[in-house]
Design a protein around this motif. Structure first.
Motif, PDB file in Angstrom:
ATOM      1  N   HIS A 184      63.809   4.241 -22.658  1.00 26.59           N
ATOM      2  CA  HIS A 184      63.026   3.683 -21.697  1.00 26.59           C
ATOM      3  C   HIS A 184      62.203   2.586 -21.728  1.00 26.59           C
ATOM      4  O   HIS A 184      61.896   1.674 -20.802  1.00 26.59           O
ATOM      5  CB  HIS A 184      61.977   4.998 -21.440  1.00 26.59           C
ATOM      6  CG  HIS A 184      62.788   6.245 -21.012  1.00 26.59           C
ATOM      7  ND1 HIS A 184      62.703   6.518 -19.679  1.00 26.59           N
ATOM      8  CD2 HIS A 184      63.230   7.522 -21.621  1.00 26.59           C
ATOM      9  CE1 HIS A 184      63.238   7.448 -19.584  1.00 26.59           C
ATOM     10  NE2 HIS A 184      63.548   8.113 -20.626  1.00 26.59           N
ATOM     11  N   VAL A 185      61.985   2.058 -23.280  1.00 23.20           N
ATOM     12  CA  VAL A 185      61.406   0.912 -23.321  1.00 23.20           C
ATOM     13  C   VAL A 185      62.273  -0.020 -22.909  1.00 23.20           C
ATOM     14  O   VAL A 185      61.887  -1.077 -22.111  1.00 23.20           O
ATOM     15  CB  VAL A 185      61.112   0.688 -24.922  1.00 23.20           C
ATOM     16  CG1 VAL A 185      60.770  -0.962 -25.190  1.00 23.20           C
ATOM     17  CG2 VAL A 185      59.922   1.741 -25.200  1.00 23.20           C
ATOM     18  N   ALA A 186      63.551   0.081 -23.139  1.00 23.14           N
ATOM     19  CA  ALA A 186      64.512  -1.104 -22.788  1.00 23.14           C
ATOM     20  C   ALA A 186      64.942  -1.252 -21.518  1.00 23.14           C
ATOM     21  O   ALA A 186      65.183  -2.355 -20.995  1.00 23.14           O
ATOM     22  CB  ALA A 186      66.037  -0.868 -23.721  1.00 23.14           C
ATOM     23  N   SER A 187      64.554  -0.188 -20.708  1.00 23.07           N
ATOM     24  CA  SER A 187      65.072  -0.011 -19.287  1.00 23.07           C
ATOM     25  C   SER A 187      63.733  -0.378 -18.463  1.00 23.07           C
ATOM     26  O   SER A 187      63.744  -0.148 -17.046  1.00 23.07           O
ATOM     27  CB  SER A 187      65.594   1.204 -18.991  1.00 23.07           C
ATOM     28  OG  SER A 187      64.648   2.213 -19.118  1.00 23.07           O
ATOM     29  N   ALA A 188      62.371  -0.363 -19.325  1.00 15.23           N
ATOM     30  CA  ALA A 188      61.129  -0.536 -18.513  1.00 15.23           C
ATOM     31  C   ALA A 188      61.093   0.724 -17.664  1.00 15.23           C
ATOM     32  O   ALA A 188      60.703   0.205 -16.415  1.00 15.23           O
ATOM     33  CB  ALA A 188      61.068  -1.876 -17.828  1.00 15.23           C
ATOM     34  N   THR A 189      61.386   1.896 -17.946  1.00 16.85           N
ATOM     35  CA  THR A 189      60.852   3.287 -17.291  1.00 16.85           C
ATOM     36  C   THR A 189      60.185   3.857 -17.812  1.00 16.85           C
ATOM     37  O   THR A 189      59.918   3.986 -19.065  1.00 16.85           O
ATOM     38  CB  THR A 189      62.468   3.632 -16.899  1.00 16.85           C
ATOM     39  OG1 THR A 189      62.961   3.969 -18.228  1.00 16.85           O
ATOM     40  CG2 THR A 189      63.245   2.927 -16.071  1.00 16.85           C
ATOM     41  N   ASP A 190      59.396   4.888 -17.058  1.00 15.72           N
ATOM     42  CA  ASP A 190      58.282   5.710 -17.718  1.00 15.72           C
ATOM     43  C   ASP A 190      59.024   6.905 -18.369  1.00 15.72           C
ATOM     44  O   ASP A 190      59.602   7.760 -17.214  1.00 15.72           O
ATOM     45  CB  ASP A 190      57.365   6.049 -16.703  1.00 15.72           C
ATOM     46  CG  ASP A 190      56.033   6.804 -17.132  1.00 15.72           C
ATOM     47  OD1 ASP A 190      56.186   7.160 -18.309  1.00 15.72           O
ATOM     48  OD2 ASP A 190      55.307   6.929 -16.476  1.00 15.72           O
ATOM     49  N   MET A 191      59.135   7.316 -19.473  1.00 15.43           N
ATOM     50  CA  MET A 191      59.546   8.397 -20.009  1.00 15.43           C
ATOM     51  C   MET A 191      58.965   9.805 -19.372  1.00 15.43           C
ATOM     52  O   MET A 191      59.732  10.783 -19.298  1.00 15.43           O
ATOM     53  CB  MET A 191      59.518   8.552 -21.565  1.00 15.43           C
ATOM     54  CG  MET A 191      60.393   9.668 -22.223  1.00 15.43           C
ATOM     55  SD  MET A 191      60.243   9.383 -23.804  1.00 15.43           S
ATOM     56  CE  MET A 191      61.195  10.848 -24.356  1.00 15.43           C
ATOM     57  N   ARG A 192      57.588   9.648 -19.140  1.00 14.73           N
ATOM     58  CA  ARG A 192      56.948  10.742 -18.805  1.00 14.73           C
ATOM     59  C   ARG A 192      57.369  11.454 -17.446  1.00 14.73           C
ATOM     60  O   ARG A 192      57.146  12.550 -16.915  1.00 14.73           O
ATOM     61  CB  ARG A 192      55.355  10.599 -18.828  1.00 14.73           C
ATOM     62  CG  ARG A 192      54.680  10.130 -20.065  1.00 14.73           C
ATOM     63  CD  ARG A 192      53.551   9.563 -19.913  1.00 14.73           C
ATOM     64  NE  ARG A 192      53.478   8.325 -19.154  1.00 14.73           N
ATOM     65  CZ  ARG A 192      52.424   7.687 -18.859  1.00 14.73           C
ATOM     66  NH1 ARG A 192      51.148   8.122 -19.202  1.00 14.73           N
ATOM     67  NH2 ARG A 192      52.316   6.511 -18.117  1.00 14.73           N
ATOM     68  N   THR A 193      57.794  10.614 -16.682  1.00 14.27           N
ATOM     69  CA  THR A 193      58.167  10.916 -15.095  1.00 14.27           C
ATOM     70  C   THR A 193      59.959  11.028 -15.177  1.00 14.27           C
ATOM     71  O   THR A 193      60.378  11.145 -13.929  1.00 14.27           O
ATOM     72  CB  THR A 193      57.766   9.860 -14.185  1.00 14.27           C
ATOM     73  OG1 THR A 193      58.341   8.810 -14.430  1.00 14.27           O
ATOM     74  CG2 THR A 193      56.219   9.798 -14.263  1.00 14.27           C
ATOM     75  N   ARG A 194      60.441  11.030 -16.008  1.00 19.75           N
ATOM     76  CA  ARG A 194      62.072  10.977 -15.999  1.00 19.75           C
ATOM     77  C   ARG A 194      62.506  11.991 -15.199  1.00 19.75           C
ATOM     78  O   ARG A 194      63.619  12.103 -14.449  1.00 19.75           O
ATOM     79  CB  ARG A 194      62.705  10.869 -17.391  1.00 19.75           C
ATOM     80  CG  ARG A 194      62.472  12.057 -18.205  1.00 19.75           C
ATOM     81  CD  ARG A 194      62.831  11.548 -19.651  1.00 19.75           C
ATOM     82  NE  ARG A 194      63.011  12.787 -20.645  1.00 19.75           N
ATOM     83  CZ  ARG A 194      61.942  13.284 -21.247  1.00 19.75           C
ATOM     84  NH1 ARG A 194      60.714  12.723 -21.150  1.00 19.75           N
ATOM     85  NH2 ARG A 194      61.869  14.257 -22.091  1.00 19.75           N
ATOM     86  N   GLY A 195      61.927  13.363 -15.442  1.00 19.81           N
ATOM     87  CA  GLY A 195      62.683  14.371 -14.623  1.00 19.81           C
ATOM     88  C   GLY A 195      62.620  14.387 -12.895  1.00 19.81           C
ATOM     89  O   GLY A 195      63.366  14.649 -12.337  1.00 19.81           O
TER      90      GLY A 195
END
Length: 282
Positions: free
Chosen positions: A102-113
């Motif tokens: 998620h760091v590499a894709s600049a996405t939020d791990m907390r909202t992945r679902g």
């Protein structure tokens, strides 16, 4: 019972050899896992190459970490691969669990679902030919079938298991036979609760390495490195099957649980494993 192969990730240059050998054998599907912040081939590109080198065998992401990707582009990529492979593409999806991806894709791990649920809904709309939004029209090409590629969902948490019933398709279970049965039952209950006709397709996965000591050692090193982040690498390695009897027993156990397919996932690079495993399952 169908039997597929999960492809090794440590050397992309061997994958076409694996694919051609599997195509000539008794195997139903070739699977490839997904990571971003890791030394593995990008699965959609690699499976596109494999689709061009084969004509019969299915190709499957096992699983693609959807929240790392922009959904409109993913819908276009999946539809293209599905169409150009003649409907052989199976889109296995999961939310992942590695923070560095998620760091590499600049996405939020907390909202992945929640993000994946939104992605699935949008992709299915796009595959059916609906416009992307009020400001953007449809995005082609159309997939091989109007509903899009066959979709499997992986995971262990209740929300992940319930996606099978909510969205249809099937379940990809990376679990040993000793506890996979409970997951299968939960998925089937979700399917019924959401009013689905028929039954979900159940695909099991088991890790194998079959060959000389150096082949097994290579597989153990690759698999151990992959699971090092989890702190459970030793546990995962303990479940690797390395003999014909172990492999046949696992296939029989999954068949007794009602699985439709078993994926024998290989981490060792030696392509001769394909022929040895073909003899085991043939």
């Amino acid at each position: 019972m169908h039997v597929g192969l999960g492809l090794p990730i440590s050397d992309p240059t061997v994958l076409l050899d694996w694919a051609r050998r599997a195509e000539a054998g008794p195997f139903s599907t070739l699977g490839l896992l997904d990571r971003l912040a890791y030394d593995n081939p990008e699965p959609l590109i690699a499976l596109g190459m494999i689709a061009g080198a084969t004509t019969r065998i299915k190709i499957q992401t096992e699983v693609l970490i959807a929240p790392l990707r922009e959904p409109a582009l993913l819908a276009k990529q999946a539809a293209t691969l599905d169409l150009m492979s003649g409907g052989r593409f199976v889109l296995g999806l999961g939310v992942g669990g590695r923070a560095d991806d998620h760091v590499a894709s600049a996405t939020d791990m907390r909202t992945r679902g929640r993000r994946m649920d939104e992605q699935i809904a949008l992709m299915r709309d796009l595959w059916s030919g609906k416009p992307h939004s009020a400001d953007c029209g449809p995005i082609g090409p159309a997939p091989y079938r109007p509903e899009g590629p066959e979709t499997l969902f992986g995971g262990f948490q209740p929300a992940a298991l319930d996606r099978v019933g909510r969205f249809g398709g099937g379940f990809l279970a990376a679990a040993a036979p000793s506890w996979a049965g409970g997951l299968f039952d939960t998925v089937r209950r979700s399917w019924t609760a959401h009013g689905r006709d028929g039954a979900p397709r159940i695909v099991a996965q088991v890790n194998v390495a079959f060959g000389a000591d150096e082949v097994v050692a290579d597989a153990r090193a690759s698999m151990g490195a992959y699971y090092e982040f989890s702190g459970r690498a030793d546990y995962m390695l303990a479940g690797m099957l390395t003999t014909p009897d172990e492999i046949r027993t696992a296939i029989t156990q999954f068949a007794d649980l009602g699985a439709d397919e078993v994926m024998l996932y290989c981490y060792g690079r030696d392509a001769d494993q394909v022929d040895r495993l073909a003899d085991v399952v043939g």
